[in-house]
Enzyme design. Structure first.
Site, short mmCIF file in Angstrom:
data_model
loop_
_atom_site.label_atom_id
_atom_site.label_comp_id
_atom_site.label_asym_id
_atom_site.label_seq_id
_atom_site.Cartn_x
_atom_site.Cartn_y
_atom_site.Cartn_z
N ASP A 11 17.27 -8.45 -16.22
CA ASP A 11 17.54 -9.51 -15.23
C ASP A 11 16.29 -10.02 -14.52
OD1 ASP A 11 20.28 -9.53 -15.72
OD2 ASP A 11 20.67 -7.94 -14.27
N GLY A 13 14.68 -12.79 -15.87
CA GLY A 13 14.59 -14.22 -16.17
C GLY A 13 14.20 -14.55 -17.60
N LYS A 14 14.34 -13.60 -18.52
CA LYS A 14 13.97 -13.86 -19.92
C LYS A 14 14.76 -15.03 -20.51
CE LYS A 14 14.89 -9.81 -21.68
NZ LYS A 14 15.42 -9.16 -20.46
N THR A 15 16.05 -15.08 -20.22
CA THR A 15 16.89 -16.13 -20.80
C THR A 15 16.61 -17.48 -20.14
OG1 THR A 15 18.57 -14.44 -21.20
CG2 THR A 15 19.23 -16.72 -21.49
N LYS A 31 18.70 -14.09 -30.25
CA LYS A 31 18.83 -12.92 -29.37
C LYS A 31 18.93 -11.68 -30.24
CE LYS A 31 19.68 -10.72 -25.41
NZ LYS A 31 18.81 -10.72 -24.23
#
Length: 201
Positions: A11, A13-15, A31
């Protein structure tokens, strides 16, 4: 170029970064392991609808560390059997942090180390993040993994960025969390292009 997107933690901020990168540079998206729903691929499709999205390498229903989800769901897979899509320009998003388990024997960084591609490390600002960032950078350096840049997500903290740049000697790219109206970010695009020499579409 095929590029891994790794994180210092879950969580961070990779996406978000992946969506911005794919939208700004017309990269395909993959992914490696998806644990739980909603999926990161769905997020990419929402914010970067023109991006070609490949099916996840492994899909787990359980929103937990993949090695635990594998046991709970009684799945039979080996981390190193995941085949990367044949795409010239591909962003490969890992799950969790670099040492998050993929199965009983391998972590994310093991996969990156075996199937070598350059890596972008994603982090965000929180108490203790400098330690996590420097440990992650050191782990990549020890394995001779090509670290292209560190992406800091969220409102810019100049003092933290300056310390990391001076200590780790690595370029930093800043990207704030966005919505549908701000994903095409000129400053982010120019920073990425300058560091990676990417062609701006």
């Amino acid at each position: 170029m095929q590029i891994y997107v790794s994180g210092i933690h879950t969580d961070v901020g990779k996406t978000h970064f992946s969506a911005a990168f794919c939208a700004n540079f017309n990269y395909d998206y993959f992914k490696l392991i998806q644990a739980g729903t909603p999926t990161d691929s769905e997020f990419i499709a929402k914010f970067s609808p023109k991006t070609k999205i490949f099916k996840e390498g492994i899909f787990l229903q359980t929103p937990a560390s993949p090695h635990l989800g594998k046991i709970k769901e009684k799945l039979d897979y080996k981390a190193l059997d995941i085949i990367l899509p044949k795409s010239k320009n591909l962003l490969i998003e890992l799950a969790g942090g670099l040492f998050s388990p993929m199965d009983e024997n391998y972590t994310m960084i093991d996969f990156v180390n075996i199937f070598k591609h350059p890596t972008i490390l994603v982090a965000k600002y929180y108490l203790g993040s400098i330690n996590h960032i420097l440990l992650s950078i050191e782990a990549l350096k020890q394995r001779n993994i090509n670290l292209l840049a560190l992406v800091m997500m969220g409102k810019k903290d100049i003092l933290q960025d300056d310390f990391i740049k001076n200590y780790a000697k690595i370029p930093i790219i800043n990207l704030d969390f966005f919505d549908e109206n701000s994903i095409l970010n000129k400053d982010f695009k120019e920073q990425m292009q300058e560091i990676l020499q990417l062609k701006i579409p």
